[in-house]
Design a protein around this motif. Structure first.
Motif, mmCIF file in Angstrom:
data_model
loop_
_atom_site.group_PDB
_atom_site.id
_atom_site.type_symbol
_atom_site.label_atom_id
_atom_site.label_comp_id
_atom_site.label_asym_id
_atom_site.label_seq_id
_atom_site.Cartn_x
_atom_site.Cartn_y
_atom_site.Cartn_z
ATOM 1 N N PHE A 85 -31.269 -22.999 -20.033
ATOM 2 C CA PHE A 85 -32.012 -21.997 -20.552
ATOM 3 C C PHE A 85 -33.486 -22.268 -20.247
ATOM 4 O O PHE A 85 -33.866 -23.155 -19.762
ATOM 5 N N PHE A 86 -33.971 -20.997 -20.020
ATOM 6 C CA PHE A 86 -35.707 -20.965 -19.715
ATOM 7 C C PHE A 86 -36.554 -21.052 -20.955
ATOM 8 O O PHE A 86 -35.929 -20.423 -22.007
ATOM 9 N N LEU A 87 -37.426 -21.360 -21.024
ATOM 10 C CA LEU A 87 -38.413 -21.335 -22.089
ATOM 11 C C LEU A 87 -39.856 -21.247 -21.659
ATOM 12 O O LEU A 87 -40.366 -21.809 -20.368
ATOM 13 N N ILE A 88 -40.918 -20.850 -22.255
ATOM 14 C CA ILE A 88 -42.283 -20.725 -22.034
ATOM 15 C C ILE A 88 -43.052 -21.683 -22.996
ATOM 16 O O ILE A 88 -43.015 -21.059 -24.354
ATOM 17 N N THR A 89 -43.772 -22.568 -22.817
ATOM 18 C CA THR A 89 -44.333 -23.395 -23.788
ATOM 19 C C THR A 89 -45.697 -23.079 -23.799
ATOM 20 O O THR A 89 -46.420 -22.885 -22.838
ATOM 21 N N GLN A 90 -46.385 -23.566 -24.859
ATOM 22 C CA GLN A 90 -47.528 -23.238 -25.340
ATOM 23 C C GLN A 90 -48.334 -24.609 -25.549
ATOM 24 O O GLN A 90 -47.773 -25.669 -25.677
ATOM 25 N N GLU B 255 -32.861 -12.957 -19.447
ATOM 26 C CA GLU B 255 -32.212 -13.877 -20.225
ATOM 27 C C GLU B 255 -30.981 -13.164 -20.850
ATOM 28 O O GLU B 255 -31.040 -12.253 -21.466
ATOM 29 N N PRO B 256 -29.963 -13.857 -20.915
ATOM 30 C CA PRO B 256 -28.804 -13.310 -21.915
ATOM 31 C C PRO B 256 -29.016 -13.644 -23.315
ATOM 32 O O PRO B 256 -30.074 -14.217 -23.765
ATOM 33 N N ILE B 257 -28.372 -12.818 -23.946
ATOM 34 C CA ILE B 257 -28.493 -12.853 -25.589
ATOM 35 C C ILE B 257 -28.388 -14.359 -26.073
ATOM 36 O O ILE B 257 -27.327 -15.018 -25.728
ATOM 37 N N GLY B 258 -28.997 -14.833 -26.594
ATOM 38 C CA GLY B 258 -28.925 -16.363 -27.202
ATOM 39 C C GLY B 258 -29.717 -17.109 -26.010
ATOM 40 O O GLY B 258 -29.947 -18.349 -26.257
ATOM 41 N N GLY B 259 -29.934 -16.746 -24.911
ATOM 42 C CA GLY B 259 -30.828 -17.596 -23.967
ATOM 43 C C GLY B 259 -29.905 -18.440 -23.233
ATOM 44 O O GLY B 259 -30.403 -18.697 -22.008
ATOM 45 N N GLU B 260 -28.690 -18.770 -23.248
ATOM 46 C CA GLU B 260 -28.013 -20.044 -22.633
ATOM 47 C C GLU B 260 -27.224 -19.156 -21.475
ATOM 48 O O GLU B 260 -26.654 -18.108 -21.475
ATOM 49 N N ILE B 261 -27.541 -19.837 -20.203
ATOM 50 C CA ILE B 261 -27.008 -19.680 -18.886
ATOM 51 C C ILE B 261 -25.793 -20.733 -18.809
ATOM 52 O O ILE B 261 -26.192 -22.036 -18.693
ATOM 53 N N GLY C 285 -23.412 -12.252 -19.577
ATOM 54 C CA GLY C 285 -24.386 -13.125 -18.725
ATOM 55 C C GLY C 285 -25.757 -12.608 -18.821
ATOM 56 O O GLY C 285 -26.071 -11.615 -19.810
ATOM 57 N N CYS C 286 -26.656 -12.765 -17.808
ATOM 58 C CA CYS C 286 -27.938 -12.300 -17.561
ATOM 59 C C CYS C 286 -27.988 -10.677 -17.289
ATOM 60 O O CYS C 286 -27.006 -10.357 -16.732
ATOM 61 N N TYR C 287 -29.454 -10.298 -17.642
ATOM 62 C CA TYR C 287 -29.366 -8.868 -17.520
ATOM 63 C C TYR C 287 -30.121 -8.495 -16.169
ATOM 64 O O TYR C 287 -31.116 -8.181 -16.058
ATOM 65 N N TYR C 288 -28.978 -8.841 -15.004
ATOM 66 C CA TYR C 288 -29.882 -8.765 -13.617
ATOM 67 C C TYR C 288 -29.811 -7.128 -13.123
ATOM 68 O O TYR C 288 -28.989 -6.446 -13.667
ATOM 69 N N THR C 289 -30.550 -7.000 -12.228
ATOM 70 C CA THR C 289 -30.852 -5.621 -11.856
ATOM 71 C C THR C 289 -29.600 -5.349 -10.651
ATOM 72 O O THR C 289 -29.257 -6.124 -10.025
ATOM 73 N N SER C 290 -29.202 -4.200 -10.870
ATOM 74 C CA SER C 290 -28.121 -3.798 -10.129
ATOM 75 C C SER C 290 -28.471 -3.154 -8.568
ATOM 76 O O SER C 290 -29.337 -2.651 -8.532
ATOM 77 N N ILE C 291 -28.114 -4.230 -7.874
ATOM 78 C CA ILE C 291 -28.655 -3.670 -6.426
ATOM 79 C C ILE C 291 -27.506 -3.518 -5.351
ATOM 80 O O ILE C 291 -26.630 -3.997 -5.328
ATOM 81 N N PRO C 292 -27.542 -2.105 -5.055
ATOM 82 C CA PRO C 292 -26.533 -1.525 -4.094
ATOM 83 C C PRO C 292 -26.254 -2.236 -2.911
ATOM 84 O O PRO C 292 -27.304 -2.510 -2.329
ATOM 85 N N ALA C 293 -25.343 -2.457 -2.510
ATOM 86 C CA ALA C 293 -25.112 -3.173 -1.209
ATOM 87 C C ALA C 293 -25.438 -2.017 -0.250
ATOM 88 O O ALA C 293 -25.444 -2.587 0.904
ATOM 89 N N SER C 294 -24.946 -0.762 -0.288
ATOM 90 C CA SER C 294 -25.556 0.137 0.663
ATOM 91 C C SER C 294 -26.022 1.393 0.166
ATOM 92 O O SER C 294 -25.841 1.483 -0.998
ATOM 93 N N VAL C 295 -26.760 2.395 1.152
ATOM 94 C CA VAL C 295 -27.310 3.478 0.828
ATOM 95 C C VAL C 295 -26.138 4.526 0.709
ATOM 96 O O VAL C 295 -25.398 4.635 1.923
ATOM 97 N N LYS C 296 -26.139 5.450 -0.158
ATOM 98 C CA LYS C 296 -25.028 6.496 -0.157
ATOM 99 C C LYS C 296 -25.706 7.670 -0.681
ATOM 100 O O LYS C 296 -26.428 7.916 -1.856
#
Length: 373
Positions: free
Chosen positions: A81-86, A153-159, A201-212
């Motif tokens: 999991f990712f975290l940001i510490t202060q 990050e996914p719900i709950g943060g765990e990958i 899983g994670c909320y990654y951006t959908s990247i098209p493999a080709s232009v249509k």
């Protein structure tokens, strides 16, 4: 807890105490001995006195671990999991023996342990963050803002690859994908992994493999797919509100989750983003030169980390760490072809930005260290 020394070990007591006060502390309770534990680029085998990490610099970090069999030579799939510490923050997690993962405590318990940390009650059981390797981590996480992490990050943060069963049906296209799949299939712990159908899983951006495009001629469509600059502009506008650093943050998020968290889904996203960027011709030369300078710098440090062979990586205790090898640049792997075409675009252009040429040259030379040019 195995450690490679570090800057904190050479400090005088007063300076070390000041760093303890200003740095963050990660308290990890009841973690079984021999568990592999990592934070950023540092990996350890947990010893009997281990209770966490101290002197952690404020900012983004990546925590990953995998439980071990009693013999210490078989491991469960990595959980991360990712975290940001202060500054001066205390973060507390406790090992859940049944689920073999770290869980959060109640707010009341967290306050109690935080106060104990500030009284230095855990001090001799906390391993110091190795500041000698912090510079490498900053290069790998320079675009990892809190908004970038929260967006992905996914719900709950765990990958964990244990929850990436949908990827198992897809035919592996590289040695690394096959290795990741084999790790999941052969793990003696896989059958005991808790079933969590609602998890995604994670909320990654959908990247098209080709232009249509429906209303574009075949010739123009071929041109759009040879140079994906227009697709890049579309992805930036639609998914990143035109913010280049958010795209680079996702590139770093995916690489870290792949290399350290051993996530196959993360590898596929990293591959998609790298493929999109290296398939552009117009954007690096004219419309998005600054983005490509930042991308090449980021990509260079990712490859540098991936190829690194440190003493720790050869240690038996961290034998499940992933590293890149020469096979990544063989002729049938996507990086070889895309890199070769990208170099041609930049070096054969009549007018090119100086910083872009410089970073393309650095990238090319780094590849030549691992593959004959």
């Amino acid at each position: 807890m195995a450690s490679g020394g570090g800057a904190a070990a050479r400090m005088d007591p007063e300076a070390a105490t000041e760093l303890v006060r200003k740095g963050s502390t990660l308290v990890l309770l009841d973690v079984p001995q021999r568990t592999l534990f990592g934070i950023d680029t540092q990996v350890f085998s947990v010893g009997p006195k281990f209770k966490g990490m101290k002197m952690v610099p404020p900012g983004p970090h990546f925590v990953y671990y995998c439980s071990s069999s009693r013999s210490g030579n078989e491991f469960a799939p990595t959980v991360s999991f990712f975290l940001i510490t202060q500054p001066s923050e205390v973060i507390v997690r406790k090992w859940d023996a049944q689920e073999e993962r770290l869980i959060k405590l109640s707010e009341e318990e967290e306050i109690r342990y935080s106060e104990a940390v500030r009284r230095f009650e855990f001090d001799d059981q906390l391993g110091p963050y190795n500041l000698d390797s912090y510079g490498d981590w900053k290069q790998l996480s320079s675009y990892l803002s809190q908004s970038a992490i929260e967006r992905l990050e996914p719900i709950g943060g765990e990958i964990t690859i244990a929850l990436e069963s949908s990827w198992m049906d897809k035919a592996p296209q590289s040695d690394m994908e096959r290795r990741l799949m084999e790790q999941l299939r052969e793990s003696k712990f896989t059958k005991n992994a808790p079933v969590q159908a609602e998890r995604r899983g994670c909320y990654y951006t959908s990247i098209p493999a080709s232009v249509k495009h429906k209303n574009v001629s075949g010739v123009d469509l071929t041109a759009l797919n040879l140079d994906k600059s227009s697709l890049l502009e579309s992805v930036l506008a639609k998914n990143y509100q035109g913010q280049e650093d958010l795209l680079l943050g996702e590139l770093q998020f995916a690489f870290i989750a792949f290399m350290m968290g051993q996530s196959l889904e993360a590898f596929m996203q990293w591959k998609a983003l790298v493929s999109l960027l290296l398939s552009c011709s117009e954007a690096p030369l004219h419309t998005r030169t600054n983005l490509f300078v930042k991308f090449l710098r980021t990509f260079y440090y990712q490859l540098k980390h991936g190829f690194q062979r440190t003493q720790d990586s050869r240690n038996e205790d961290v034998s499940n760490s992933l590293f890149l090898d020469e096979a990544w640049f063989s002729r049938d792997i996507f990086l070889y072809r895309l890199s070769k075409d990208f170099f041609t675009v930049v070096f054969e252009a009549p007018v090119v930005d100086g910083d872009l040429v410089s970073w393309v040259g650095i990238y090319e030379r780094s590849l030549c260290l691992h593959k004959p040019c």
